[in-house]
Scaffold this motif. Structure first.
Motif, PDB file in Angstrom:
ATOM      1  N   LEU A  33      11.594  13.855  27.172  1.00 39.75           N
ATOM      2  CA  LEU A  33      12.142  14.619  26.227  1.00 39.75           C
ATOM      3  C   LEU A  33      12.273  16.232  26.528  1.00 39.75           C
ATOM      4  CD1 LEU A  33      13.475  14.917  23.396  1.00 39.75           C
ATOM      5  CD2 LEU A  33      10.967  15.201  22.546  1.00 39.75           C
ATOM      6  N   TRP A  34      11.161  16.597  27.224  1.00 39.51           N
ATOM      7  CA  TRP A  34      11.148  17.928  27.894  1.00 39.51           C
ATOM      8  C   TRP A  34      12.130  18.055  28.997  1.00 39.51           C
ATOM      9  CZ3 TRP A  34      10.257  22.668  27.367  1.00 39.51           C
ATOM     10  CH2 TRP A  34      10.158  23.766  28.306  1.00 39.51           C
ATOM     11  N   PHE A  35      12.515  17.176  29.721  1.00 42.03           N
ATOM     12  CA  PHE A  35      13.298  17.155  30.871  1.00 42.03           C
ATOM     13  C   PHE A  35      14.554  17.242  30.096  1.00 42.03           C
ATOM     14  CE2 PHE A  35      10.835  14.984  34.206  1.00 42.03           C
ATOM     15  CZ  PHE A  35      10.116  15.985  34.653  1.00 42.03           C
ATOM     16  N   LEU A  46      21.033  15.221  31.475  1.00 48.19           N
ATOM     17  CA  LEU A  46      20.647  14.092  32.257  1.00 48.19           C
ATOM     18  C   LEU A  46      20.570  14.724  33.788  1.00 48.19           C
ATOM     19  CD1 LEU A  46      22.284  11.152  30.313  1.00 48.19           C
ATOM     20  CD2 LEU A  46      19.830  12.000  30.089  1.00 48.19           C
ATOM     21  N   ARG A  47      20.408  15.819  34.047  1.00 45.87           N
ATOM     22  CA  ARG A  47      20.508  16.366  35.535  1.00 45.87           C
ATOM     23  C   ARG A  47      19.184  16.107  36.411  1.00 45.87           C
ATOM     24  NH1 ARG A  47      18.981  21.605  37.717  1.00 45.87           N
ATOM     25  NH2 ARG A  47      19.836  21.853  39.693  1.00 45.87           N
ATOM     26  N   THR A  48      18.242  16.171  35.533  1.00 49.40           N
ATOM     27  CA  THR A  48      16.973  16.124  35.873  1.00 49.40           C
ATOM     28  C   THR A  48      16.529  14.426  36.619  1.00 49.40           C
ATOM     29  OG1 THR A  48      16.007  17.930  35.120  1.00 49.40           O
ATOM     30  CG2 THR A  48      14.265  16.331  35.978  1.00 49.40           C
ATOM     31  N   PRO A  49      16.687  13.685  35.703  1.00 45.68           N
ATOM     32  CA  PRO A  49      16.584  12.324  36.097  1.00 45.68           C
ATOM     33  C   PRO A  49      17.644  11.596  37.094  1.00 45.68           C
ATOM     34  CG  PRO A  49      17.268  12.303  33.749  1.00 45.68           C
ATOM     35  CD  PRO A  49      17.112  13.656  34.184  1.00 45.68           C
ATOM     36  N   ALA A  50      18.960  12.288  37.179  1.00 49.91           N
ATOM     37  CA  ALA A  50      19.907  11.932  38.046  1.00 49.91           C
ATOM     38  C   ALA A  50      19.380  12.606  39.577  1.00 49.91           C
ATOM     39  CB  ALA A  50      21.154  12.490  37.677  1.00 49.91           C
ATOM     40  N   LEU A  51      19.078  13.754  39.495  1.00 47.24           N
ATOM     41  CA  LEU A  51      18.433  14.194  40.509  1.00 47.24           C
ATOM     42  C   LEU A  51      17.329  13.498  41.197  1.00 47.24           C
ATOM     43  CD1 LEU A  51      18.540  18.125  40.129  1.00 47.24           C
ATOM     44  CD2 LEU A  51      20.006  16.940  41.824  1.00 47.24           C
ATOM     45  N   GLN A 132      14.893  23.420  45.676  1.00 46.16           N
ATOM     46  CA  GLN A 132      14.730  24.307  44.510  1.00 46.16           C
ATOM     47  C   GLN A 132      15.588  23.984  43.228  1.00 46.16           C
ATOM     48  OE1 GLN A 132      11.784  25.995  44.067  1.00 46.16           O
ATOM     49  NE2 GLN A 132      11.092  25.789  46.093  1.00 46.16           N
ATOM     50  N   ALA A 133      16.277  22.692  43.343  1.00 47.80           N
ATOM     51  CA  ALA A 133      17.154  22.566  42.230  1.00 47.80           C
ATOM     52  C   ALA A 133      16.485  22.125  41.095  1.00 47.80           C
ATOM     53  CB  ALA A 133      18.066  21.238  42.813  1.00 47.80           C
ATOM     54  N   VAL A 134      15.346  21.271  41.216  1.00 47.51           N
ATOM     55  CA  VAL A 134      14.312  21.132  40.174  1.00 47.51           C
ATOM     56  C   VAL A 134      13.174  21.831  40.411  1.00 47.51           C
ATOM     57  CG1 VAL A 134      13.004  19.143  39.230  1.00 47.51           C
ATOM     58  CG2 VAL A 134      15.041  18.512  40.188  1.00 47.51           C
ATOM     59  N   THR A 135      12.910  22.775  39.546  1.00 46.59           N
ATOM     60  CA  THR A 135      11.835  23.881  39.690  1.00 46.59           C
ATOM     61  C   THR A 135      10.599  23.026  39.276  1.00 46.59           C
ATOM     62  OG1 THR A 135      12.178  24.657  37.501  1.00 46.59           O
ATOM     63  CG2 THR A 135      13.538  25.968  39.134  1.00 46.59           C
ATOM     64  N   PRO A 136       9.444  23.630  40.169  1.00 42.94           N
ATOM     65  CA  PRO A 136       8.217  23.303  39.605  1.00 42.94           C
ATOM     66  C   PRO A 136       7.808  23.638  38.331  1.00 42.94           C
ATOM     67  CG  PRO A 136       8.129  24.344  41.806  1.00 42.94           C
ATOM     68  CD  PRO A 136       9.631  24.424  41.297  1.00 42.94           C
ATOM     69  N   ALA A 137       8.307  24.807  37.719  1.00 43.27           N
ATOM     70  CA  ALA A 137       7.738  25.169  36.238  1.00 43.27           C
ATOM     71  C   ALA A 137       8.337  24.147  35.241  1.00 43.27           C
ATOM     72  CB  ALA A 137       8.615  26.431  36.013  1.00 43.27           C
ATOM     73  N   ILE A 138       9.484  23.456  35.650  1.00 43.91           N
ATOM     74  CA  ILE A 138       9.989  22.249  34.505  1.00 43.91           C
ATOM     75  C   ILE A 138       9.064  21.288  34.743  1.00 43.91           C
ATOM     76  CG2 ILE A 138      11.902  20.778  34.355  1.00 43.91           C
ATOM     77  CD1 ILE A 138      13.707  22.971  34.759  1.00 43.91           C
ATOM     78  N   PHE A 139       8.792  20.646  36.001  1.00 47.14           N
ATOM     79  CA  PHE A 139       7.858  19.598  36.032  1.00 47.14           C
ATOM     80  C   PHE A 139       6.389  19.899  35.382  1.00 47.14           C
ATOM     81  CE2 PHE A 139      10.645  18.099  39.469  1.00 47.14           C
ATOM     82  CZ  PHE A 139      10.754  16.734  38.981  1.00 47.14           C
ATOM     83  N   LEU A 140       5.873  21.158  35.666  1.00 43.52           N
ATOM     84  CA  LEU A 140       4.653  21.218  35.410  1.00 43.52           C
ATOM     85  C   LEU A 140       4.544  21.409  33.725  1.00 43.52           C
ATOM     86  CD1 LEU A 140       3.529  23.828  37.942  1.00 43.52           C
ATOM     87  CD2 LEU A 140       2.415  21.610  37.629  1.00 43.52           C
ATOM     88  N   ALA A 141       5.658  22.026  33.127  1.00 50.39           N
ATOM     89  CA  ALA A 141       5.556  22.142  31.742  1.00 50.39           C
ATOM     90  C   ALA A 141       5.721  20.700  31.065  1.00 50.39           C
ATOM     91  CB  ALA A 141       6.691  23.064  31.419  1.00 50.39           C
TER      92      ALA A 141
END
Length: 166
Positions: A33-35, A46-51, A132-141
């Motif tokens: 849900l956060w992604f 759906l960019r993050t799960p596709a990447l 850096q397309a998927v930033t670590p901040a998004i994953f960490l959060a």
């Protein structure tokens, strides 16, 4: 001679299994849900799960070349769910063991610290891999939101003060 499992042990095992699956699915759902919210804010649903699916299944290194497809999103979602359920089962099993053997609490703490370091290394490497397309901040959060909520579900019944004092 045949050994039988007592009904009490069978119930405990079934409870740990159910709890592990539930905790894993809730943690995975919160992270997904956060992604999704982060992707909607970036106007790229759906960019993050596709990447992540493209990196996992196709070895993609450039975010520009990836377009969200059902294969990538569903494939990555299945891997994501399986990983969280496996982690939930492991944690529930350890907590069930800690109810009987209090010394296991130290093991759970050390294992949690090790998993945190592995997770941070994974996030760093993934961010480097995808440029850096998927930033670590998004994953960490996302995972900071998911872990405590899953822990809140599995933790309280296992930690009553009277049992820990004994």
């Amino acid at each position: 001679m045949r050994y039988r499992t007592s009904p009490r042990v069978a119930r405990r095992r079934t409870h740990a299994l159910r709890e592990g699956i539930t905790v894993g699915l809730i943690g995975a759902a919160i992270v997904m849900l956060w992604f999704f919210i982060a992707d909607l804010a970036a106007a790229a649903p759906l960019r993050t799960p596709a990447l992540l699916g493209a990196a996992l299944f196709d070895g993609a290194r450039y975010a520009d070349a990836v377009t969200p497809t059902a294969r990538l999103v569903v494939g990555y979602t299945a891997v994501h769910l399986a990983g969280f359920v496996a982690l939930g089962l492991g944690v529930a099993g350890l907590f069930a063991l800690a109810e009987r053997e209090k010394r296991v609490l130290a093991l759970i703490f050390m294992l949690g610290c090790c998993l945190a370091v592995v997770f941070l290394a994974m996030v760093y490497l993934l961010a480097q891999w995808l440029g850096q397309a998927v930033t670590p901040a998004i994953f960490l959060a996302g995972h900071i939101l998911g872990a405590p909520s899953a822990g809140a579900i599995s933790g309280p019944p296992h930690f009553n003060r009277e049992a820990i004092r004994r």
